[in-house]
Design a protein around this motif. Structure first.
Motif, PDB file in Angstrom:
ATOM      1  N   LEU A   1       1.541  59.482 -24.136  1.00 26.81           N
ATOM      2  CA  LEU A   1       2.935  59.014 -24.040  1.00 26.81           C
ATOM      3  C   LEU A   1       3.122  58.050 -22.875  1.00 26.81           C
ATOM      4  O   LEU A   1       3.946  57.128 -22.959  1.00 26.81           O
ATOM      5  CB  LEU A   1       3.866  60.224 -23.886  1.00 26.81           C
ATOM      6  N   SER A   2       2.346  58.237 -21.787  1.00 27.54           N
ATOM      7  CA  SER A   2       2.453  57.309 -20.646  1.00 27.54           C
ATOM      8  C   SER A   2       1.996  55.919 -21.048  1.00 27.54           C
ATOM      9  O   SER A   2       2.617  54.909 -20.682  1.00 27.54           O
ATOM     10  CB  SER A   2       1.610  57.830 -19.471  1.00 27.54           C
ATOM     11  N   GLY A   3       0.883  55.852 -21.790  1.00 25.90           N
ATOM     12  CA  GLY A   3       0.432  54.549 -22.271  1.00 25.90           C
ATOM     13  C   GLY A   3       1.434  53.928 -23.218  1.00 25.90           C
ATOM     14  O   GLY A   3       1.706  52.717 -23.164  1.00 25.90           O
TER      15      GLY A   3
ATOM     16  N   LEU B   1      -2.373  53.606 -13.905  1.00 25.96           N
ATOM     17  CA  LEU B   1      -3.253  52.688 -14.628  1.00 25.96           C
ATOM     18  C   LEU B   1      -2.953  52.702 -16.122  1.00 25.96           C
ATOM     19  O   LEU B   1      -2.925  51.647 -16.775  1.00 25.96           O
ATOM     20  CB  LEU B   1      -4.721  53.076 -14.382  1.00 25.96           C
ATOM     21  N   VAL B   2      -2.736  53.880 -16.674  1.00 25.83           N
ATOM     22  CA  VAL B   2      -2.434  53.988 -18.096  1.00 25.83           C
ATOM     23  C   VAL B   2      -1.128  53.260 -18.421  1.00 25.83           C
ATOM     24  O   VAL B   2      -1.028  52.539 -19.420  1.00 25.83           O
ATOM     25  CB  VAL B   2      -2.367  55.469 -18.513  1.00 25.83           C
ATOM     26  N   PHE B   3      -0.114  53.441 -17.590  1.00 30.03           N
ATOM     27  CA  PHE B   3       1.169  52.752 -17.788  1.00 30.03           C
ATOM     28  C   PHE B   3       0.957  51.233 -17.741  1.00 30.03           C
ATOM     29  O   PHE B   3       1.456  50.493 -18.612  1.00 30.03           O
ATOM     30  CB  PHE B   3       2.157  53.187 -16.712  1.00 30.03           C
TER      31      PHE B   3
ATOM     32  N   ILE C   1      -3.694  65.327 -22.627  1.00 29.86           N
ATOM     33  CA  ILE C   1      -3.852  64.262 -23.607  1.00 29.86           C
ATOM     34  C   ILE C   1      -2.508  63.757 -24.119  1.00 29.86           C
ATOM     35  O   ILE C   1      -2.307  62.557 -24.326  1.00 29.86           O
ATOM     36  CB  ILE C   1      -4.742  64.759 -24.769  1.00 29.86           C
ATOM     37  N   ARG C   2      -1.528  64.640 -24.322  1.00 31.11           N
ATOM     38  CA  ARG C   2      -0.227  64.179 -24.827  1.00 31.11           C
ATOM     39  C   ARG C   2       0.526  63.372 -23.775  1.00 31.11           C
ATOM     40  O   ARG C   2       1.094  62.305 -24.075  1.00 31.11           O
ATOM     41  CB  ARG C   2       0.612  65.386 -25.252  1.00 31.11           C
TER      42      ARG C   2
END
Length: 425
Positions: A45-47, A100-102, A40-41
């Motif tokens: 942080l990636s997002g 995808l998150v990035f 989760i962390r």
């Protein structure tokens, strides 16, 4: 961009990463701390990093954000490779999710927030659906996959290539419209098959009857007649299944007619709904008094979508459309009744589609309703004949015949008493 808006957008980027990371962390919740590449962390942080990359693009251009993406991807892939080697798990889903998150984080800052939020929810839902999706795939057969692919090809590849205008001397046959109607009926049948496939036809005759009503009630009636000849103790339960199939076929006629010509909805409903209610009520009573399901034969559900059958239906539909148009134009709209009676022997969909298309052009409302109802009655009587022919004069055929006659009577009474109150123009 105002500072408050920047923080709001970065917050959405962070929330998107946390949402995906929550699912990834839950999947690996049994692993020790430091035993997984990302949780989760890391995803949060990636997002957030993707959001910062989007913010930098506004001020520095695309070069620095692209460099950040490459460095992020290389580092994440390297750590995931080490994890995969240690656990002998070579899935790449987590790496794709990280990219995808990035990307969604960047969209949250420089694009539409709704796209970023929807993308995060969809990504998380797909990741969480791993077991159900894999279980669904294990239950699929190659014929089902092929049928779905053919249906998609017919819809997305073949349909746009067809001319959307009439091509025959009688100005009746539009290849685009004909093919669209054909694949629509095929899609309805396949959707019904898929629904019953999920529920499981092996649960009993009632599910099989529902499947038959959504696919081919005539074929199911004939099949059940043969079952009844081999298993007389289940004859009434089989008649119950055939009755349900007949009721759903009438609902199908009502839906198809109303969708293509909404003006048909009320007059068709007046005649068909009482018949459907009688058939469903009779099915309920028969099911309550019938034998246990363990005495019933095992009905094997087959996919209704076969290319040959779809093409034959398309040819039948085209023939009915052309013949109906020519006869109505040259002789009069009363000829639609003859076409309806002949078509009802084989199929209800073709004459329903054809008549609905002729409504408000060549055939008035009263004649269109009468033609469809004639086809329905002929089709129901045909099923009775098939039941007696294939199943003998036992309980199956007699129960089906009595129920069908009662349904036809209820529909006729409603049509001739209430139908006069419906405007015909």
């Amino acid at each position: 961009m105002e500072l408050v808006e920047v923080f709001q957008r970065l917050g959405v980027a962070l929330a998107t990463g946390l949402l995906v990371g929550c699912e990834r962390g839950w999947q690996d919740r049994d692993l020790p701390s430091g035993g997984r590449t990302a949780g989760i962390r890391t995803f949060g942080l990636s997002g957030f990093l993707g959001g910062l990359a989007g913010y930098l693009q506004i001020h520095t251009g695309p070069i620095l954000p692209a460099a950040l993406l490459l460095l992020f991807g290389a580092a994440f892939a390297a750590f995931k490779l080490r994890e995969s080697a240690a656990e002998k798990d070579y899935g790449v889903t987590t790496v794709i999710a990280a990219f995808l998150v990035f990307a969604l984080g960047a969209i949250a800052v420089v694009g539409d927030l709704r796209v970023a939020v929807a993308g995060g929810v969809i990504t998380t839902a797909l990741l969480a659906a791993k077991r159900s999706l894999h279980g669904f795939l294990t239950q699929l057969t190659w014929l089902e996959i092929r049928a779905a692919l053919v249906l998609l090809a017919m819809t997305l590849v073949a349909l746009p290539l067809l001319p959307n205008k009439t091509v025959d001397p009688w100005d009746a046959l539009n290849p685009f419209a004909l093919w669209l109607l054909t694949i629509t009926i095929a899609a309805i049948s396949f959707a019904g098959y898929a629904a019953i496939r999920v529920a499981g036809p092996s649960r009993g005759i009632l599910f099989a009857g529902a499947a038959g009503g959504l696919a081919s009630s005539t074929a199911l009636t004939l099949s059940f007649a043969r079952f009844a000849a081999d298993a007389p103790q289940s004859a009434r339960q089989l008649a119950c299944g055939a009755t349900i199939a007949g009721a759903l076929s009438l609902i199908r006629v009502l839906v198809i007619g109303a969708v293509l010509a909404p003006i048909l909805l009320i007059p068709l409903a007046i005649a068909l709904i009482p018949a459907v209610l009688v058939m469903l009520a009779a099915s309920f009573l028969i099911a309550r008094r019938g034998s246990d399901t363990h005495d019933t034969p095992n009905f094997q559900l087959e996919t209704p979508f076969k290319l040959g059958e779809v093409l034959r239906f398309g040819a039948l539909l085209g023939a009915v459309i052309v013949v109906s148009k020519v006869l109505v134009d040259r002789i009069g709209q009363t000829m639609i009744f003859v076409v309806a009676a002949v078509s009802g022997l084989m199929d209800l969909d073709a004459i329903t589609l054809s008549t609905a298309r002729l409504t408000e052009t060549s055939v008035d409302l009263a004649a269109a309703v009468a033609a469809i109802l004639i086809a329905v009655v002929v089709n129901l009587v045909t099923k009775i004949v098939l039941a007696f022919t294939a199943g003998g004069r036992g309980p199956y055929a007699t129960t089906l015949a009595l129920t069908t006659v009662a349904a036809i009577t209820a529909g006729a009474v409603a049509h001739f008493t209430l139908g006069s109150f419906v405007p015909t123009s």
